[in-house]
Motif scaffolding. Structure first.
Motif, PDB file in Angstrom:
ATOM      1  N   GLY A 163       0.795  -1.217   0.000  1.00 49.53           N
ATOM      2  CA  GLY A 163       0.000   0.000   0.000  1.00 49.53           C
ATOM      3  C   GLY A 163       0.829   1.268   0.000  1.00 49.53           C
ATOM      4  O   GLY A 163       0.463   2.266   0.603  1.00 49.53           O
ATOM      5  N   ASP A 212      -5.450  -1.767  -0.399  1.00 47.28           N
ATOM      6  CA  ASP A 212      -6.565  -0.836  -0.236  1.00 47.28           C
ATOM      7  C   ASP A 212      -7.503  -0.898  -1.442  1.00 47.28           C
ATOM      8  O   ASP A 212      -7.061  -1.084  -2.579  1.00 47.28           O
ATOM      9  N   ARG A 237      -7.763  10.036  -1.447  1.00 46.45           N
ATOM     10  CA  ARG A 237      -7.414   8.683  -0.985  1.00 46.45           C
ATOM     11  C   ARG A 237      -6.826   7.844  -2.124  1.00 46.45           C
ATOM     12  O   ARG A 237      -5.807   7.161  -1.959  1.00 46.45           O
ATOM     13  N   ILE A 280      -2.827   5.997  -2.948  1.00 50.46           N
ATOM     14  CA  ILE A 280      -2.576   4.555  -3.037  1.00 50.46           C
ATOM     15  C   ILE A 280      -2.325   4.066  -4.461  1.00 50.46           C
ATOM     16  O   ILE A 280      -1.821   2.961  -4.647  1.00 50.46           O
TER      17      ILE A 280
END
Length: 526
Positions: A191, A199, A411, A415
């Motif tokens: 990750g 994720d 987010r 990632i």
């Protein structure tokens, strides 16, 4: 209509009774490894027709080309590139360079021609299309050169049926094909934002040819593993990935990117795009016309309206196509049709969630459109005095949704690999998403916590890109509202600095184009 016409007018066989065609034995397909199954309707509602499988990403476990053939292709390409120049005529990106296979000498082209029957047989063994129906509509030899900062390819989808990448070199670090919808195997990855984390929405990067952590390479075409244990399954997978000539192939419409190659060693691949005489994807063809219209430099209202009509036709044929919904959101936003843009964006992001994938661009653009719609409704609430005007509760709900959309974009930016969120411009999309989140938080201002978080998020945006004008502007407003006039003045100075830089760059571009035009006129006069 295209499929009906094909069935009514099939290609007639050659009429030669004296010399009937020889029956050819189909080559044995190469063994393959499939990656995590995808939803059976991720591409359309008809069980991913024409593939008829959920295993839409495959990699061969045996090489299609020998090391000698790989080296011959690279040497030939470097020779042509040195004399004619490496270009980007097909991808039109400045992040990698390419040559068309048809530009290489005939003897080098024969390497691909001789391998095509086996490759087509391999594709046919995994997807429900006959090998005889597959046609190559383009083939490229692509070079990623980290020393020249040409080391990746931005996220995109391919036109056609199947895209195949052949690994021509090894020894580099990074690189590979990142697939947005793929989920990594259990326990794989850390990750760390390179497309191999656990994720949700991180995607997965298939990297044949990458140097394993326990390997040393004397020459890019001569890998030597120094500390591997032959019986270790993980090392077997790594060693297998280090072999030349292996092929990764996938359904062309899947959203993917060329991950960054990070070492000083160049990375070479051959990319082949296939179509099939058995399948005409009318929805994708219409969608691509709309994409080309939206990509033109003169983004006129007429062009956007034409794109909207084409995309509606495409979605009529395939209502679950995420990319068409995403492009419809773009076209509507250009015309200021905020409600339609928001609805298209909501549909695109919900399809992403259903498919266990996450498209950074869809979430970031949805956040931007939600803010614009909230602003428009807020202005209407203040100026109009009638029962049909939007309520303040509606505006608050839109601002809440905008914050959530930007949070998801940020987010995903943390990632996914850089190539998935990179942009042809010099400015960071990650920084832009953070600036959007900061703006949405400042405008919502539901509590003091929103104001504090907005300031922290905007500072993070400027840490990534100090020339982010939107972030400096929002920070300026935040400071002025808080009564910090000196800090606000510093932000305003930076906004003026960036605007001046942009004006200077525009002037440089104008002068360069003018000089180029004068040179062209001089040649014409001669």
């Amino acid at each position: 209509d295209c499929r009906t016409a094909q069935s009514q007018h099939p290609i007639p066989p050659p009429n030669d009774t004296e010399n009937p065609p020889q029956t050819q034995t189909r080559p044995r397909p190469l063994p393959t490894k499939s990656y995590s199954p995808l939803p059976l309707d991720i591409l359309n509602r008809r069980k991913n027709e024409p593939y008829r499988t959920s295993n839409l990403v495959q990699r061969t476990t045996a090489p299609l080309l020998t090391p000698t053939e790989c080296e011959a292709l690279i040497e030939s390409a470097e020779f042509i590139g040195a004399t004619q120049g490496w270009k980007s005529r097909y991808t039109l990106r400045e992040t990698q360079s390419e040559l068309h296979i048809v530009d290489l000498p005939p003897l080098t082209q024969d390497i691909l021609l001789n391998a095509l029957p086996t490759l087509c047989s391999t594709i046919s063994s995994q997807f429900a299309v006959s090998a005889e129906s597959l046609l190559v509509y383009n083939a490229l030899l692509i070079r990623y050169d980290p020393m020249k900062e040409m080391c990746h390819l931005n996220s995109h989808s391919d036109f056609g049926l199947v895209s195949a990448n052949i690994c021509l070199s090894v020894g580099h670090e990074g690189g590979g094909t990142w697939i947005e919808a793929l989920e990594p195997p259990p326990g794989y990855g850390d990750g760390d934002g390179d497309g191999d984390g656990q994720d949700a929405g991180a995607g997965f990067t298939i990297a044949p040819g990458e140097l394993p952590p326990n390997a040393s390479v004397k020459h890019p075409q001569d890998p030597k593993v120094s500390k591997s244990q032959p019986n270790d399954p993980q090392n077997h997978e790594q060693n297998n990935a280090c072999q030349l000539g292996h092929v990764t192939f996938h359904a062309s419409p899947l959203w993917h990117a060329g991950a960054h190659t990070t070492s000083s060693i160049r990375r070479y691949i051959m990319t082949i795009f296939f179509i099939s005489t058995e399948w005409t994807d009318a929805a994708r063809r219409i969608q691509n016309r709309a994409i080309h219209i939206l990509a033109v430099k003169n983004k006129t209202a007429k062009a956007s309206l034409a794109a909207i009509e084409l995309l509606k036709c495409s979605l009529h044929l395939n209502p679950v196509d995420t990319e068409s919904w995403s492009n419809l959101m773009t076209a509507c936003a250009r015309l200021g049709l905020w409600e339609e843009a928001v609805e298209a964006g909501r549909t695109a992001t919900q399809l992403d969630l259903r498919n266990h994938s996450g498209n950074f661009g869809n979430w970031a653009q949805l956040g931007e459109n939600l803010v614009a719609l909230a602003d428009a409704n807020d202005e209407t609430t203040k100026t109009e005095n009638n029962s049909a005007r939007p309520s303040s509760a509606t505006v608050d709900k839109l601002r809440d949704e905008a914050v959530n959309a930007y949070r998801e974009a940020v987010r995903l930016a943390n990632i996914q690999p850089k190539a998935a969120i990179s942009t042809p411009s010099k400015h960071s999309k990650h920084s832009a998403a953070l600036a959007g989140l900061g703006s949405a938080l400042r405008q919502r201002a539901a509590s003091e916590a929103d104001t504090i978080e907005a300031g922290l998020v905007l500072k993070e945006a400027l840490d990534l890109d100090n020339d982010n004008e939107a972030a400096w502007t929002e920070l300026c407003v935040l400071f002025l509202k808080g009564g910090e006039l000196d800090a606000g003045q510093v932000c305003a100075v930076n906004v003026l600095r960036i605007q001046q830089l942009e004006e200077e760059e525009e002037e440089e571009v104008r002068l360069a184009l003018e000089q180029q035009d004068n040179v062209s006129k001089g040649f014409s006069a001669s």
